[in-house]
Structures are given as structure tokens and as C-alpha cells.
Motif scaffolding. Structure first.
Motif, PDB file in Angstrom:
ATOM      1  N   ALA A   1     -24.366  21.741 -35.322  1.00 20.89           N
ATOM      2  CA  ALA A   1     -23.850  20.415 -35.008  1.00 20.89           C
ATOM      3  C   ALA A   1     -22.844  20.403 -33.864  1.00 20.89           C
ATOM      4  N   VAL A   2     -22.749  21.468 -33.101  1.00 22.13           N
ATOM      5  CA  VAL A   2     -21.814  21.488 -31.991  1.00 22.13           C
ATOM      6  C   VAL A   2     -22.205  20.409 -30.993  1.00 22.13           C
ATOM      7  N   GLY A   3     -21.281  19.546 -30.678  1.00 18.21           N
ATOM      8  CA  GLY A   3     -21.524  18.477 -29.718  1.00 18.21           C
ATOM      9  C   GLY A   3     -22.157  17.236 -30.310  1.00 18.21           C
ATOM     10  N   PHE A   4     -22.557  17.270 -31.557  1.00 10.24           N
ATOM     11  CA  PHE A   4     -23.186  16.110 -32.169  1.00 10.24           C
ATOM     12  C   PHE A   4     -22.168  14.989 -32.305  1.00 10.24           C
ATOM     13  N   GLY A   5     -22.420  13.860 -31.688  1.00  9.01           N
ATOM     14  CA  GLY A   5     -21.518  12.714 -31.760  1.00  9.01           C
ATOM     15  C   GLY A   5     -20.302  12.818 -30.861  1.00  9.01           C
ATOM     16  N   MET A   6     -20.335  13.713 -29.894  1.00  2.00           N
ATOM     17  CA  MET A   6     -19.146  13.916 -29.068  1.00  2.00           C
ATOM     18  C   MET A   6     -18.844  12.745 -28.145  1.00  2.00           C
ATOM     19  N   TRP A   7     -19.823  11.862 -27.909  1.00  2.00           N
ATOM     20  CA  TRP A   7     -19.582  10.711 -27.046  1.00  2.00           C
ATOM     21  C   TRP A   7     -19.498   9.412 -27.841  1.00  2.00           C
ATOM     22  N   LYS A   8     -19.365   9.499 -29.144  1.00  2.00           N
ATOM     23  CA  LYS A   8     -19.392   8.284 -29.953  1.00  2.00           C
ATOM     24  C   LYS A   8     -18.217   7.349 -29.676  1.00  2.00           C
ATOM     25  N   GLU A   9     -17.123   7.862 -29.164  1.00  2.00           N
ATOM     26  CA  GLU A   9     -15.949   7.033 -28.888  1.00  2.00           C
ATOM     27  C   GLU A   9     -15.945   6.455 -27.474  1.00  2.00           C
ATOM     28  N   ARG A  10     -16.908   6.822 -26.645  1.00  2.00           N
ATOM     29  CA  ARG A  10     -16.920   6.331 -25.264  1.00  2.00           C
ATOM     30  C   ARG A  10     -17.284   4.856 -25.234  1.00  2.00           C
ATOM     31  N   GLN A  11     -16.422   4.062 -24.644  1.00  2.00           N
ATOM     32  CA  GLN A  11     -16.635   2.626 -24.570  1.00  2.00           C
ATOM     33  C   GLN A  11     -17.704   2.256 -23.541  1.00  2.00           C
ATOM     34  N   ASP A  12     -17.843   3.045 -22.474  1.00  2.00           N
ATOM     35  CA  ASP A  12     -18.818   2.716 -21.440  1.00  2.00           C
ATOM     36  C   ASP A  12     -20.261   2.961 -21.888  1.00  2.00           C
ATOM     37  N   LEU A  13     -20.463   3.617 -23.005  1.00  2.00           N
ATOM     38  CA  LEU A  13     -21.815   3.881 -23.497  1.00  2.00           C
ATOM     39  C   LEU A  13     -22.192   3.031 -24.707  1.00  2.00           C
ATOM     40  N   LYS A  14     -21.431   2.022 -24.998  1.00  2.00           N
ATOM     41  CA  LYS A  14     -21.762   1.164 -26.149  1.00  2.00           C
ATOM     42  C   LYS A  14     -23.096   0.463 -25.932  1.00  2.00           C
ATOM     43  N   ASP A  15     -23.350  -0.014 -24.703  1.00  2.00           N
ATOM     44  CA  ASP A  15     -24.621  -0.637 -24.371  1.00  2.00           C
ATOM     45  C   ASP A  15     -25.323   0.265 -23.358  1.00  2.00           C
ATOM     46  N   VAL A  16     -26.280   1.043 -23.812  1.00  2.00           N
ATOM     47  CA  VAL A  16     -26.922   2.053 -22.988  1.00  2.00           C
ATOM     48  C   VAL A  16     -27.688   1.423 -21.825  1.00  2.00           C
ATOM     49  N   GLU A  17     -28.379   0.311 -22.064  1.00  2.00           N
ATOM     50  CA  GLU A  17     -29.136  -0.331 -20.993  1.00  2.00           C
ATOM     51  C   GLU A  17     -28.222  -0.802 -19.871  1.00  2.00           C
ATOM     52  N   GLU A  18     -27.085  -1.357 -20.231  1.00  2.00           N
ATOM     53  CA  GLU A  18     -26.117  -1.803 -19.227  1.00  2.00           C
ATOM     54  C   GLU A  18     -25.558  -0.597 -18.456  1.00  2.00           C
TER      55      GLU A  18
END
Length: 81
Positions: free
Chosen positions: A52-69
Motif C-alpha cells: 500500500a505504499v503511496g496508496f491515497g497519497m494524493w487524496k488531500e490535493r484540492q486541484d485533483l478533486k475534479d479530474v476532468e477539469e
């Protein structure tokens, strides 16, 4: 026990060489008279546990909340329109 084969012999008889490796033999491969590689059986029981190393490591990034945008913003310099 070991066996020595040339690169040409390996190319022409790969199935028989691999059969010997499956039986536990090491096969040394030479090219132009120099040994360059060894084929040997893999260690038994390779672990397939989930790492699980790195799993969910970007979950707090606000710029990736909407992937299409986010993708549209990243592609904007390349595609105008």
C-alpha cells in the motif's frame, strides 16, 4: 549442475533450454566466447501481497478533486479550443 550454451544455440533451442531451467539447472549463456548471462530458476513462492505504499497519497490535493477539469487545465497549452 550447469549447462553452457551460446546465444545462437539459445535462440534456436529456447524451449529445451527453458525446460532445463524448470528442472532446476543453471544455464550460462555466452556470446562470442564470453559468458554474459545466467538463466536460473526463480525462488519458490513469490509473495503477491498488496503493498500500500503511496496508496491515497494524493487524496488531500484540492486541484485533483475534479479530474476532468484538472486534465482540461493541463491540456490547455497544447489544445486551444
Amino acid at each position: 549442475m550447469e549447462r553452457k550454451v551460446t546465444a545462437k544455440e539459445l535462440r534456436n533451442k529456447v524451449s529445451s533450454v527453458l525446460r532445463e531451467v524448470r528442472r532446476g539447472k543453471e544455464v550460462f549463456i555466452s556470446y562470442r566466447g564470453k559468458e554474459i548471462a545466467v538463466l536460473k530458476p526463480v525462488e519458490e513462492k513469490v509473495s503477491k501481497e498488496f503493498n500500500a505504499v503511496g496508496f491515497g497519497m494524493w487524496k488531500e490535493r484540492q486541484d485533483l478533486k475534479d479530474v476532468e477539469e484538472w486534465l482540461a487545465e493541463k491540456r490547455k497549452p497544447r489544445y486551444s479550443g
